[in-house]
Design an enzyme around this catalytic site. Sequence first.
Site, PDB file in Angstrom:
ATOM      1  CG  ASP A   1       7.119  -2.668 -28.937  1.00 61.80           C
ATOM      2  OD1 ASP A   1       7.857  -3.300 -29.714  1.00 61.80           O
ATOM      3  OD2 ASP A   1       7.300  -1.479 -28.653  1.00 61.80           O
TER       4      ASP A   1
ATOM      5  CB  SER B   1       8.981  -9.069 -23.349  1.00 62.94           C
ATOM      6  OG  SER B   1       8.705  -8.536 -22.078  1.00 62.94           O
TER       7      SER B   1
HETATM    8  C1  GAR Z   1      17.387  -3.326 -27.905  1.00 64.51           C
HETATM    9  O1  GAR Z   1      17.407  -2.893 -26.571  1.00 64.51           O
HETATM   10  C2  GAR Z   1      16.007  -3.839 -28.272  1.00 64.51           C
HETATM   11  O2  GAR Z   1      15.373  -4.513 -27.229  1.00 64.51           O
HETATM   12  C3  GAR Z   1      15.294  -2.557 -28.628  1.00 64.51           C
HETATM   13  O3  GAR Z   1      16.250  -1.813 -29.340  1.00 64.51           O
HETATM   14  C4  GAR Z   1      17.553  -2.151 -28.860  1.00 64.51           C
HETATM   15  C5  GAR Z   1      18.389  -2.523 -30.062  1.00 64.51           C
HETATM   16  O4  GAR Z   1      19.726  -2.728 -29.685  1.00 64.51           O
HETATM   17  N1  GAR Z   1      14.099  -2.812 -29.391  1.00 64.51           N
HETATM   18  C6  GAR Z   1      12.980  -2.107 -29.282  1.00 64.51           C
HETATM   19  O5  GAR Z   1      12.871  -1.134 -28.568  1.00 64.51           O
HETATM   20  C7  GAR Z   1      11.824  -2.603 -30.132  1.00 64.51           C
HETATM   21  N2  GAR Z   1      10.608  -1.951 -29.771  1.00 64.51           N
HETATM   22  P1  GAR Z   1      20.694  -3.544 -30.632  1.00 64.51           P
HETATM   23  O6  GAR Z   1      20.632  -2.888 -32.012  1.00 64.51           O
HETATM   24  O7  GAR Z   1      22.048  -3.363 -30.000  1.00 64.51           O
HETATM   25  O8  GAR Z   1      20.239  -4.980 -30.658  1.00 64.51           O
END
Ligand code: GAR
Length: 191
Positions: free
Chosen positions: A147, A138
């Site tokens: 979130d 999302s």
């Molecule tokens: C992603 O999956 C993002 O959606 C999540 O952290 C990861 C970061 O990966 N974010 C959260 O959980 C926020 N609450 P990335 O550093 O490779 O973009």
Amino acid sequence: MADRTRVGVLISGRGSNLKALLDAQASADCPYEIALVVSNVEDAPGLDFARALGIATFAKAHKGMKRAEFDALVDAELRAHNIEAVALAGYMRLLSPGFVEGWAGRMINIHPSLLPLYKGLDTHQRAIEAGDAKHGCSVHLVTAELDDGPIIAQAEVPILPGDTPDTLAARVLVEEHRLYPLALAELVRTL
Ligand code: GAR
């Protein structure tokens, strides 16, 4: 492209969503330009994606600083670079209410779940354990709650027999990388 909206991206780690946002801005009709990447982790690997393109970075460990004090530093950097919108991309730190207020309606986050389900951490494991048939990601406007905030885009994936948190995360991540550039483009077109 002087009329592109200047965006600041906040990261804490790998930066694969930052990379997806950067890849999309290579397209001539992309309405945003990432002009600053900020990290609260000094050696976050994702910073290299920005550096490789000559994009300004600001990396500082938040340790030992009060939340509002650290966020004020980040805010000052964003303002100094004339940033007009902010995208959180794996920024794993709660933001202070004052910071959120200052960017209200101009700051989005991507989260790996079909919100309002599974706010917080370990979303993939929780979705599997719950026996859900589908999962996803999302994009939402950021409010002071973790979130939370109005959802502006979502993408679904199936949860398949035998999925582990890792296999499911990989399937969701493909959708994150597709969805986030579209959602950021949509946001900046409304500003
Ligand atoms: C992603 O999956 C993002 O959606 C999540 O952290 C990861 C970061 O990966 N974010 C959260 O959980 C926020 N609450 P990335 O550093 O490779 O973009």
